[in-house]
Every structure is written in C-alpha cells, then in structure tokens.
Scaffold this active site. Structure first.
Site, PDB file in Angstrom:
ATOM      1  N   ASP A 186       0.802  -1.226   0.000  1.00  0.00           N
ATOM      2  CA  ASP A 186       0.000   0.000   0.000  1.00  0.00           C
ATOM      3  C   ASP A 186       0.833   1.272   0.000  1.00  0.00           C
ATOM      4  O   ASP A 186       0.436   2.291  -0.559  1.00  0.00           O
ATOM      5  CB  ASP A 186      -0.946   0.021   1.209  1.00  0.00           C
ATOM      6  CG  ASP A 186      -0.198   0.232   2.520  1.00  0.00           C
ATOM      7  OD1 ASP A 186       0.698  -0.578   2.828  1.00  0.00           O
ATOM      8  OD2 ASP A 186      -0.509   1.215   3.229  1.00  0.00           O
ATOM      9  N   ASP A 230       5.592   0.288   3.360  1.00  0.00           N
ATOM     10  CA  ASP A 230       5.805  -0.940   4.112  1.00  0.00           C
ATOM     11  C   ASP A 230       5.650  -2.146   3.187  1.00  0.00           C
ATOM     12  O   ASP A 230       5.576  -2.008   1.967  1.00  0.00           O
ATOM     13  CB  ASP A 230       4.831  -1.015   5.294  1.00  0.00           C
ATOM     14  CG  ASP A 230       3.378  -0.825   4.852  1.00  0.00           C
ATOM     15  OD1 ASP A 230       3.039  -1.215   3.720  1.00  0.00           O
ATOM     16  OD2 ASP A 230       2.576  -0.283   5.640  1.00  0.00           O
ATOM     17  N   TYR A 263      -5.789   0.768   8.801  1.00  0.00           N
ATOM     18  CA  TYR A 263      -6.950   0.893   7.908  1.00  0.00           C
ATOM     19  C   TYR A 263      -8.216   0.394   8.594  1.00  0.00           C
ATOM     20  O   TYR A 263      -8.953  -0.422   8.060  1.00  0.00           O
ATOM     21  CB  TYR A 263      -6.692   0.158   6.586  1.00  0.00           C
ATOM     22  CG  TYR A 263      -5.573   0.795   5.800  1.00  0.00           C
ATOM     23  CD1 TYR A 263      -5.760   1.995   5.125  1.00  0.00           C
ATOM     24  CD2 TYR A 263      -4.310   0.212   5.766  1.00  0.00           C
ATOM     25  CE1 TYR A 263      -4.726   2.600   4.425  1.00  0.00           C
ATOM     26  CE2 TYR A 263      -3.270   0.805   5.060  1.00  0.00           C
ATOM     27  CZ  TYR A 263      -3.488   1.994   4.396  1.00  0.00           C
ATOM     28  OH  TYR A 263      -2.460   2.589   3.702  1.00  0.00           O
ATOM     29  N   GLU A 317       5.739   9.739   3.161  1.00  0.00           N
ATOM     30  CA  GLU A 317       5.396   8.401   2.668  1.00  0.00           C
ATOM     31  C   GLU A 317       4.448   8.479   1.471  1.00  0.00           C
ATOM     32  O   GLU A 317       3.434   9.169   1.521  1.00  0.00           O
ATOM     33  CB  GLU A 317       4.745   7.572   3.776  1.00  0.00           C
ATOM     34  CG  GLU A 317       4.530   6.114   3.387  1.00  0.00           C
ATOM     35  CD  GLU A 317       4.134   5.231   4.562  1.00  0.00           C
ATOM     36  OE1 GLU A 317       4.301   4.005   4.473  1.00  0.00           O
ATOM     37  OE2 GLU A 317       3.652   5.773   5.589  1.00  0.00           O
TER      38      GLU A 317
END
Length: 493
Positions: free
Chosen positions: A72, A75, A226, A466
């Site tokens: 995603d 990571d 999430y 990120e």
C-alpha cells in the site's frame, strides 16, 4: 482603468496561469510508480529494475495462493481495503479520461489495473470467504527491510459470514465492476469474470453486514492503519453504484433508490478517500440523473453540488481548508490523498456538467465546469512545483523533489547492488541516514507539506514523506485530462 489596460491585465494573468508543466511526463511517471509497489513474481518487462520478486509464499499459511497485488505504501503489507480503493480509482481514471491518454500510457494503466485485479480475484476464489490482508503490520512496521528479504509473519486475514467485512467486500465489488468496464473491449472474457466476481463480492457484503474492524482478531491486524472509521454503509452504496454503471442492471438502481436513506445517502459528508466514499458516490450517481435517465437520483446531484461549492471561494458555503499557498489541506497526514482525489472529482463532475449543459448550484452563484477545472489545475500545479517550496512532490519530476521518502525498498540498497540479506533491524542505519534514497521510486507522490506549506524531506516523518497507491490512483486520471487540456479553465481574451 481603460479597456486597453484591462485587456492587457487579463492577458497577463492568463499567461501567468498558463501551464509550464509537462503533464505527459508526470502521467507516465505516476503510472510507473505502481511497478515499484508490486508484490509477487515480477514480469520480464518490469521497468522499476531495482525491485525483485517478493512474498512468493503469500497465502500458504491458509493453504491458498495470495501472491501478487500491491504494497500500500512504504511498508510490505498488502492491505485489501486501500488496495481495492486504489483499483477502483485507477479504473475510474481510465473510464473517464483514458481516451485522452497517449497510447503507451493507456496500455501501462491497464497493466497497473490488471496487476491489482488479478490479486483481487484470488481473494474471492474461495466460496464464503474474502481474503482482506496479508502480513502482520505490527511485526512488519517493527522492521526496516526490503520486500525481497521480508521474513516477518505473512499472516492471512479474511472475512466470512461469522466475521463480516462489508466495507472491504463492497469496495472489492466496486473495484472489480469498474475494472470490468476498462477491459470490456480489450479482453471481454476477463471483463465478464471481473463483473461476475463483483456481483459475488457485493452479495457477500450486503448479506453479511458488518465492519471488519469490529472483529477483535481482524482489528488487531487492520487497526490503526486501515480501520473502518466511517462505517460500511457507504461502501454498500458505492459498490451498488459501480455495479449499476458497469452492468446497467436495474436491480442495482433499485438498491440505491430503496436503501439510500437507511445507508446514509442523505449524510452530506464532504469527504472522499479509502474510508469514506460519500463525495465520490454523489458525483458517480449524479451522472445518471444529469443524463435524464433517473430523476429520482436528484438528491445526489444536490449533494455533489454542495461538495463542489466548498471548493469555490466565491460561494457562501463553508469551505474546505486551504494552506496559505493554496493547497487543499486536511489534518491527519498523507494530505496529498485528499488533493488528488478531490481534484479527480472536480474534473469528473465538470465533465458530467459539461456534457449535460448544467452548472453547480452554489446558492447565489452558478459554478460552471471551467471553474471546477481551474480549481483542479491549481491543485495539481502546486503538487508539481508551483508552491512556496518551489519543489515537486512527485519523485523524479522537476529539478527539485523529495529525496528521502519513507519507503523501505527505495531507501535500502537494491538486491542487485547488495545481494547479501539485510535482516529486520539491520536496515535501521539506512532508515536513520541523511543520505538520499539509493533507489528513486519514480512517480511516487509523498504525503506533502504541512498546513504551513513546509516540507522537510525527512524519511522519519511518514505523515509527510510516505507515498501511497491511493494518492497516485486518482492522479492518473487528473494528469490524463491535463495532457489533453493543459490550460483548462483559463480564458485568454
């Protein structure tokens, strides 16, 4: 002021705003980014050459094949909820603006979508289950290692009749339905398989209602990353809306009409992202009303208008927050996800309004499509470098862009340059280093600057540095539009 000098002023302002950006280059790089996020066995035509095969045993813990798909963000976890939303938005980008893409980028966008849908089909392959995640995020986030070296737990998470997950299943239905439209002419058989599985996913979501993060075991895996913060009801309407669009089946129109109120369609929430679909739902459904095919859906246009009015300075609506430099801003980190998703909605709604010769009703003023297009252009030009930092927030675009993004694979040496295994904690030195990332993740858009328009280029500040797949997915459609319409919304007299 004389008419002559007024004319000169208008020309000067328009020329100042006229684009100096290479939207084609930005589009190409925004799609290339997805190759850096791939999980699984990489193909021979992989362009992000610093990446290698990874997670080739995903799913084995549960006796299933869950290889493939996308990580995603920075990571090495495959989170199903944001991956499905990414797929929906990539597909919607192609549906609305694919015809404006150069042929090579149209093909690359299709490849990016199929890498996701091939995986999503695997998550639907076992009756009674939908697999929603691979990887233990706690152990993964405790390490700084390349996906190719990954040795953390690849825990498999699923939802079922006893452990429902309507938001993930509903978003999966939306993703597969939208993608079926992309492949309808390219690969009819594959398109049909996507549509059939979208219907299965929706039936599962609607039959076994509930939020996946309400289950203690799932909650331990998906939260706080999430969690379903906003409820699953919007994903049921979102999934139904996409199935209506893809299949033209009246049963899904009936579902929206009969269940809209109980599922919160009247909640005029001005948000759109992986967890909250309301603004996107209103834009999507309003299309059918504006085309005169379903007058009962008028409220969706009213709500879509209301959302657009929050972005127009001249309207009397309460407005979405902007930074002093002009960027849409929402607290919480990863702000560029809001910038790109809202810009996409601005352009898509402008398209619907234009085709139906309508405007957005903002009380005392009527807002035309060009005004919405101009708002989107301002946001994207800011992202590409027209901002107080004078930097692009897309890696590899422009003369100045983020060098130290929060991304494991990008910040660690590639396997080809450093074949030796780099263990969990052995990557910490690279994480803490002030050196630029050795493998630029070209096309990645970072979370972006803070409320003060400042960006420090700090790898540790993941809220700003990120990248995520769901930042880039709607951006693909936006950039495709500006490739063909570089000065949209500008009028030179």
């Amino acid at each position: 002021m004389t008419p002559f000098f007024l004319l000169l002023l208008l020309v000067s302002v328009s020329l100042t705003l006229a684009s100096s950006h290479d939207y084609h280059e930005a589009l190409s790089k925004s799609i290339l980014f997805f190759e850096g996020q791939r999980s699984g066995k990489l193909p021979s035509d992989q362009r992000a050459g610093w990446r290698g095969d990874s997670a080739l045993s995903d799913g084995s813990e549960a006796g299933v094949d869950l290889t493939g798909g996308y990580y995603d963000a920075g990571d090495n976890v495959k989170f199903g909820f944001p991956m499905a939303f990414t797929t929906t938005m990539l597909s919607w980008s192609v549906i609305e603006f694919g015809e404006l893409m150069p042929a090579d980028e149209f093909r690359n966008a299709g490849v990016a979508i199929r890498w996701a849908t091939d995986y999503l089909l695997k998550t639907m392959a076992h009756p009674g289950l939908v697999f929603v995640q691979v990887g233990n995020p706690i152990s993964d986030h405790n390490c700084w290692e390349r996906p190719e070296d990954m040795d953390t737990a690849r825990t498999v998470y699923n939802v079922s009749a006893d452990r429902p997950g309507s938001e993930v299943a509903g978003e999966t239905a939306a993703a597969l339905a939208a993608a079926s439209m992309v492949f309808r002419d390219i690969d009819p058989g594959y398109s049909q398989a996507l549509l059939e599985n979208a219907m299965r996913a929706f039936e599962f979501a609607d039959t076994y209602k509930g939020a996946y993060s309400d289950d203690p075991q799932l909650r331990a895996g998906v939260c706080p990353f999430y969690c379903d913060f906003d409820g699953y009801q919007d994903e049921l309407l979102w999934g139904a809306a996409w199935l209506r669009r893809a299949s033209q089946n009246d049963s899904f129109l009936d579902y929206i009409q009969n269940n809209g109120k109980t599922l919160g369609a009247d909640d005029n929430i001005n948000e759109f992202g992986w967890d909250n679909k309301h603004a996107g739902l209103n834009v999507l459904v309003s299309k059918e009303f504006m085309e005169g095919q379903a007058l009962s859906l008028e409220s969706y246009k009213e709500f879509a208008d209301s959302f657009m009015c929050t972005l127009i300075p001249e309207s009397s609506s309460s407005h979405i927050q902007f930074t002093r430099g002009g960027l849409i801003y929402r607290p919480g980190g990863s702000n560029m996800q809001h910038v790109t998703s809202i810009s996409f909605l601005l352009l898509t709604y402008a398209k619907y309004l234009s085709k139906s010769s309508q405007t957005a009703n903002c009380g005392s003023i009527q807002v035309d499509p060009a005004s919405l297009q101009l708002q989107a252009k301002k946001q994207i030009d800011y992202l590409l470098g027209d901002n107080p930092m004078n930097m692009s927030y897309m890696v590899g675009y422009g003369d100045r862009y983020p060098q130290r993004i929060h991304h494991r694979g990008s910040s660690l040496p590639s396997v080809s340059s450093h074949p030796q295994f780099i263990a969990c904690k052995d990557g910490s030195g690279y994480y803490e280093s002030a050196n630029p990332n050795p493998n630029p993740l070209v096309g990645a858009v970072v979370g972006g600057p803070g409320e003060d328009d400042v960006y420090e280029d700090d790898r540790a500040d993941f809220r700003k540095s990120e990248p995520t797949t769901y930042i880039n997915a709607p951006l693909v459609g936006v950039l495709a539009y500006f490739v063909a319409n570089p000065n949209a919304g500008l009028v030179v007299t």
